[in-house]
Design a protein around this motif. Structure first.
Motif, PDB file in Angstrom:
ATOM      1  N   THR A  79      66.433  92.339  95.399  1.00 59.29           N
ATOM      2  CA  THR A  79      65.998  91.338  96.366  1.00 59.29           C
ATOM      3  C   THR A  79      66.177  91.861  97.780  1.00 59.29           C
ATOM      4  N   ASP A  80      65.301  91.399  98.657  1.00 60.72           N
ATOM      5  CA  ASP A  80      65.419  91.705 100.077  1.00 60.72           C
ATOM      6  C   ASP A  80      66.156  90.577 100.809  1.00 60.72           C
ATOM      7  N   ASN A  81      66.398  89.457 100.112  1.00 60.92           N
ATOM      8  CA  ASN A  81      67.049  88.291 100.703  1.00 60.92           C
ATOM      9  C   ASN A  81      68.289  87.912  99.897  1.00 60.92           C
ATOM     10  N   MET A 100      79.922  91.473  94.483  1.00 61.49           N
ATOM     11  CA  MET A 100      80.712  92.699  94.422  1.00 61.49           C
ATOM     12  C   MET A 100      80.094  93.738  95.338  1.00 61.49           C
ATOM     13  N   GLU A 101      80.939  94.480  96.013  1.00 61.97           N
ATOM     14  CA  GLU A 101      80.477  95.573  96.869  1.00 61.97           C
ATOM     15  C   GLU A 101      80.536  96.867  96.060  1.00 61.97           C
ATOM     16  N   GLY A 105      75.314  99.139  97.098  1.00 58.55           N
ATOM     17  CA  GLY A 105      75.019  97.870  97.762  1.00 58.55           C
ATOM     18  C   GLY A 105      75.704  96.711  97.072  1.00 58.55           C
ATOM     19  N   ARG A 106      75.439  95.519  97.566  1.00 61.64           N
ATOM     20  CA  ARG A 106      76.054  94.323  96.980  1.00 61.64           C
ATOM     21  C   ARG A 106      75.311  93.890  95.716  1.00 61.64           C
ATOM     22  N   ILE A 120      71.651  90.861  90.108  1.00 59.97           N
ATOM     23  CA  ILE A 120      70.834  90.907  91.318  1.00 59.97           C
ATOM     24  C   ILE A 120      71.472  91.939  92.238  1.00 59.97           C
ATOM     25  N   SER A 121      70.661  92.832  92.767  1.00 60.73           N
ATOM     26  CA  SER A 121      71.158  93.861  93.681  1.00 60.73           C
ATOM     27  C   SER A 121      70.416  93.782  95.002  1.00 60.73           C
ATOM     28  N   GLU A 122      71.160  94.022  96.049  1.00 65.12           N
ATOM     29  CA  GLU A 122      70.573  94.105  97.376  1.00 65.12           C
ATOM     30  C   GLU A 122      69.887  95.453  97.468  1.00 65.12           C
ATOM     31  N   LYS A 123      68.587  95.452  97.652  1.00 65.52           N
ATOM     32  CA  LYS A 123      67.827  96.704  97.719  1.00 65.52           C
ATOM     33  C   LYS A 123      67.999  97.313  99.097  1.00 65.52           C
ATOM     34  N   LYS A 124      68.600  98.505  99.148  1.00 64.48           N
ATOM     35  CA  LYS A 124      68.819  99.168 100.433  1.00 64.48           C
ATOM     36  C   LYS A 124      67.667 100.050 100.796  1.00 64.48           C
TER      37      LYS A 124
END
Length: 124
Positions: A79-81, A100-101, A105-106, A120-124
Motif C-alpha cells: 500500500t501507498d497509504n 512492526m518496523e 518498511g512497516r 500489509i507492507s508499506e511499499k518504499k
C-alpha cells in the motif's frame, strides 16, 4: 517463463461470507462468480489489479483432492497509504496486528472472517 502471479487460491468454509468480507470490508470487486456442476468459485480483486483471489469451497476441494494442503497462503499486499489503511481496517472492526518496523518498511497483518491472516507492507 513465469512472469507474474495471476491468482491466489484461498480455500474457505463459507464462500458467500468470504466474498462479502473482501468486497464490503476491503473494497475488492467480484471479478467472476461461476458454478460448474458441483464446483463454485468466486474471484475477487482490488479494482484494476493484475492479481486476484479465488475463493474455493474448502470442503469440496478436500473431497476432490484429499492430499492437498488447504492451509492459508501467505499473501503480502502493498500500500501507498499505510497509516490510512491501518486506521480504516481497525475502524471496520477487522482484526489487525501491531505495526512492526522491518528493514524493508512497516508491516502489519489482518484476519478475514475465517481467521486467515494476511500482511500489509508499506511499499518504499
Amino acid at each position: 517463463m513465469i512472469n507474474k502471479i495471476g491468482q491466489v487460491m484461498l480455500y474457505v468454509n463459507n464462500q458467500d461470507e468470504s466474498r462479502d468480507f473482501w468486497t464490503e470490508k476491503l473494497g475488492f470487486e467480484v471479478i467472476a462468480e461461476e458454478t460448474n456442476g458441483p464446483m463454485r468459485w468466486i474471484e475477487v480483486a482490488p479494482k484494476g489489479a493484475a492479481t486476484s483471489i479465488v475463493l474455493h469451497n474448502k470442503e469440496f476441494v478436500a473431497k476432490m483432492n484429499p492430499e492437498m494442503n488447504l492451509g492459508t497462503p501467505s499473501i503480502m499486499y502493498y500500500t501507498d497509504n499505510f497509516d490510512a489503511l491501518y486506521s480504516d481496517l481497525k475502524n471496520k472492526n477487522i482484526k489487525v496486528g501491531d505495526i512492526m518496523e522491518l528493514p524493508s518498511g512497516r508491516v502489519f497483518n489482518f484476519a478475514d472472517n475465517e481467521e486467515n491472516y494476511f500482511a500489509i507492507s508499506e511499499k518504499k
